[in-house]
Design a protein around this motif. Structure first.
Motif, PDB file in Angstrom:
ATOM      1  N   GLU A  67       0.409  -0.928   0.177  1.00  0.00           N
ATOM      2  CA  GLU A  67       0.190   0.449   0.246  1.00  0.00           C
ATOM      3  C   GLU A  67       0.997   1.135   0.124  1.00  0.00           C
ATOM      4  OE1 GLU A  67      -3.099   0.040  -0.887  1.00  0.00           O
ATOM      5  OE2 GLU A  67      -3.242  -2.037  -0.368  1.00  0.00           O
ATOM      6  N   LEU A  68       1.815   1.270   0.749  1.00  0.00           N
ATOM      7  CA  LEU A  68       2.890   2.795   1.025  1.00  0.00           C
ATOM      8  C   LEU A  68       3.840   2.382  -0.445  1.00  0.00           C
ATOM      9  CD1 LEU A  68       4.085   1.907   4.416  1.00  0.00           C
ATOM     10  CD2 LEU A  68       2.691   3.786   3.920  1.00  0.00           C
ATOM     11  N   ARG A  69       4.293   1.514  -1.402  1.00  0.00           N
ATOM     12  CA  ARG A  69       4.701   1.875  -2.586  1.00  0.00           C
ATOM     13  C   ARG A  69       3.279   2.340  -3.155  1.00  0.00           C
ATOM     14  NH1 ARG A  69       9.768   0.275  -2.811  1.00  0.00           N
ATOM     15  NH2 ARG A  69      10.588  -1.485  -1.446  1.00  0.00           N
ATOM     16  N   THR A  70       2.003   1.882  -3.283  1.00  0.00           N
ATOM     17  CA  THR A  70       1.331   2.744  -4.369  1.00  0.00           C
ATOM     18  C   THR A  70       0.877   3.579  -4.290  1.00  0.00           C
ATOM     19  OG1 THR A  70       0.272   0.349  -4.444  1.00  0.00           O
ATOM     20  CG2 THR A  70      -0.871   2.736  -4.749  1.00  0.00           C
ATOM     21  N   LEU A  71       0.868   4.280  -2.808  1.00  0.00           N
ATOM     22  CA  LEU A  71       1.096   5.430  -2.104  1.00  0.00           C
ATOM     23  C   LEU A  71       2.010   6.190  -3.000  1.00  0.00           C
ATOM     24  CD1 LEU A  71      -0.037   5.100   1.080  1.00  0.00           C
ATOM     25  CD2 LEU A  71      -1.326   7.157  -0.129  1.00  0.00           C
ATOM     26  N   ASP A  75       1.579   9.888  -4.986  1.00  0.00           N
ATOM     27  CA  ASP A  75       2.045  11.111  -4.867  1.00  0.00           C
ATOM     28  C   ASP A  75       3.411  11.013  -3.785  1.00  0.00           C
ATOM     29  OD1 ASP A  75       2.188  13.465  -3.583  1.00  0.00           O
ATOM     30  OD2 ASP A  75       0.477  13.819  -2.289  1.00  0.00           O
ATOM     31  N   PRO A  76       4.629  11.078  -5.419  1.00  0.00           N
ATOM     32  CA  PRO A  76       5.891  10.825  -4.687  1.00  0.00           C
ATOM     33  C   PRO A  76       6.149  11.901  -2.814  1.00  0.00           C
ATOM     34  CG  PRO A  76       6.046  10.888  -6.965  1.00  0.00           C
ATOM     35  CD  PRO A  76       4.453  11.561  -6.459  1.00  0.00           C
ATOM     36  N   VAL A  77       5.432  12.914  -3.104  1.00  0.00           N
ATOM     37  CA  VAL A  77       5.996  13.881  -2.502  1.00  0.00           C
ATOM     38  C   VAL A  77       5.049  13.507  -0.674  1.00  0.00           C
ATOM     39  CG1 VAL A  77       7.580  15.221  -4.077  1.00  0.00           C
ATOM     40  CG2 VAL A  77       5.269  15.936  -3.358  1.00  0.00           C
ATOM     41  N   GLU A  78       4.499  12.609  -1.140  1.00  0.00           N
ATOM     42  CA  GLU A  78       3.843  12.390   0.619  1.00  0.00           C
ATOM     43  C   GLU A  78       4.555  12.021   1.822  1.00  0.00           C
ATOM     44  OE1 GLU A  78       1.469  11.374   3.502  1.00  0.00           O
ATOM     45  OE2 GLU A  78       0.630  12.451   1.969  1.00  0.00           O
ATOM     46  N   HIS A  79       5.297  13.201   1.963  1.00  0.00           N
ATOM     47  CA  HIS A  79       5.832  13.131   3.663  1.00  0.00           C
ATOM     48  C   HIS A  79       5.571  11.506   4.508  1.00  0.00           C
ATOM     49  CE1 HIS A  79       6.813  13.929   7.880  1.00  0.00           C
ATOM     50  NE2 HIS A  79       7.926  13.565   7.261  1.00  0.00           N
ATOM     51  N   TYR A  80       4.412  11.850   5.134  1.00  0.00           N
ATOM     52  CA  TYR A  80       4.304   9.951   5.714  1.00  0.00           C
ATOM     53  C   TYR A  80       3.611   9.429   5.484  1.00  0.00           C
ATOM     54  CZ  TYR A  80       2.958   8.025  10.231  1.00  0.00           C
ATOM     55  OH  TYR A  80       2.351   7.817  10.993  1.00  0.00           O
ATOM     56  N   LEU A  83       7.858   8.047   5.328  1.00  0.00           N
ATOM     57  CA  LEU A  83       7.814   7.631   6.524  1.00  0.00           C
ATOM     58  C   LEU A  83       7.803   6.361   6.934  1.00  0.00           C
ATOM     59  CD1 LEU A  83      10.344   8.319   9.418  1.00  0.00           C
ATOM     60  CD2 LEU A  83       7.656  10.086   9.850  1.00  0.00           C
ATOM     61  N   MET A  84       7.078   6.015   6.771  1.00  0.00           N
ATOM     62  CA  MET A  84       5.737   4.572   6.705  1.00  0.00           C
ATOM     63  C   MET A  84       7.084   3.240   6.004  1.00  0.00           C
ATOM     64  SD  MET A  84       3.931   4.624   9.481  1.00  0.00           S
ATOM     65  CE  MET A  84       3.643   3.248   9.655  1.00  0.00           C
ATOM     66  N   LEU A  85       6.873   3.723   4.562  1.00  0.00           N
ATOM     67  CA  LEU A  85       7.688   3.007   4.188  1.00  0.00           C
ATOM     68  C   LEU A  85       9.020   2.838   4.418  1.00  0.00           C
ATOM     69  CD1 LEU A  85       7.822   1.638   1.502  1.00  0.00           C
ATOM     70  CD2 LEU A  85       8.180   2.857   0.402  1.00  0.00           C
ATOM     71  N   ALA A 105      11.633  11.416   3.110  1.00  0.00           N
ATOM     72  CA  ALA A 105      11.045  11.940   3.930  1.00  0.00           C
ATOM     73  C   ALA A 105      11.259  13.036   4.730  1.00  0.00           C
ATOM     74  CB  ALA A 105      10.431  10.214   5.325  1.00  0.00           C
ATOM     75  N   SER A 106      12.418  12.808   5.054  1.00  0.00           N
ATOM     76  CA  SER A 106      13.229  13.708   5.861  1.00  0.00           C
ATOM     77  C   SER A 106      13.383  15.282   5.394  1.00  0.00           C
ATOM     78  CB  SER A 106      14.434  13.092   6.187  1.00  0.00           C
ATOM     79  OG  SER A 106      13.950  11.826   7.759  1.00  0.00           O
ATOM     80  N   ALA A 107      14.250  15.240   4.082  1.00  0.00           N
ATOM     81  CA  ALA A 107      13.903  16.493   3.185  1.00  0.00           C
ATOM     82  C   ALA A 107      12.869  17.068   3.245  1.00  0.00           C
ATOM     83  CB  ALA A 107      14.313  15.746   2.284  1.00  0.00           C
ATOM     84  N   LEU A 108      11.679  15.731   2.466  1.00  0.00           N
ATOM     85  CA  LEU A 108      10.622  16.431   2.464  1.00  0.00           C
ATOM     86  C   LEU A 108       9.454  16.909   3.731  1.00  0.00           C
ATOM     87  CD1 LEU A 108       8.569  13.352   0.253  1.00  0.00           C
ATOM     88  CD2 LEU A 108       9.277  16.103  -0.426  1.00  0.00           C
ATOM     89  N   GLY A 109      10.058  16.533   4.764  1.00  0.00           N
ATOM     90  CA  GLY A 109       9.370  16.984   5.771  1.00  0.00           C
ATOM     91  C   GLY A 109       9.780  18.117   6.429  1.00  0.00           C
ATOM     92  N   GLY A 110      11.121  18.838   6.175  1.00  0.00           N
ATOM     93  CA  GLY A 110      11.550  19.811   5.984  1.00  0.00           C
ATOM     94  C   GLY A 110      13.002  19.597   7.295  1.00  0.00           C
TER      95      GLY A 110
END
Length: 115
Positions: A67-71, A75-80, A83-85, A105-110
């Motif tokens: 599911e996380l790979r599909t997300l 949406d490649p910039v979906e931060h959470y 992170l979950m993946l 994820a860290s970069a997307l989260g700032g």
């Protein structure tokens, strides 16, 4: 198993039921409700992300990864989701693969690593 209860009602009612199961920490029941919902609205991020979280918390890690790979594809910039993946891959013992997702994820989260 009789899925009638899990599939009963409108999409909004099932979304609310799934969230109640999740908040009550009945992750397997939340996943049963969300599975059908995600099939109906595959483009919506919210139900798929909660489904992935339900799988993660109920130790269905391969399903969570799917599911996380599909997300992340949707949406490649979906931060959470990133992170979950990363965390899911860590729990699966694939730390090297997890590291790139955790960095993104860290970069997307700032959050940027110190140089």
């Amino acid at each position: 198993m009789d899925m009638t209860y899990y599939d009963h009602g409108t999409a909004a009612e099932r979304w609310e039921r799934a969230r109640m199961f999740f908040e009550a920490k009945d992750y397997a029941a939340a996943a049963r409700v969300l599975g059908g919902l995600v099939e109906e609205v595959p483009e919506q991020t919210g139900p798929r992300l909660l489904l992935a979280r339900s799988y993660y918390h109920s130790a269905q890690l391969s399903r969570a990864e799917t599911e996380l790979r599909t997300l992340v594809e949707l949406d490649p910039v979906e931060h959470y989701a990133r992170l979950m993946l990363g965390r899911t891959l860590q729990r699966l013992g694939r730390s090297e693969e997890a590291a790139s997702h955790l960095r993104i994820a860290s970069a997307l989260g700032g959050e940027f690593a110190e140089a």
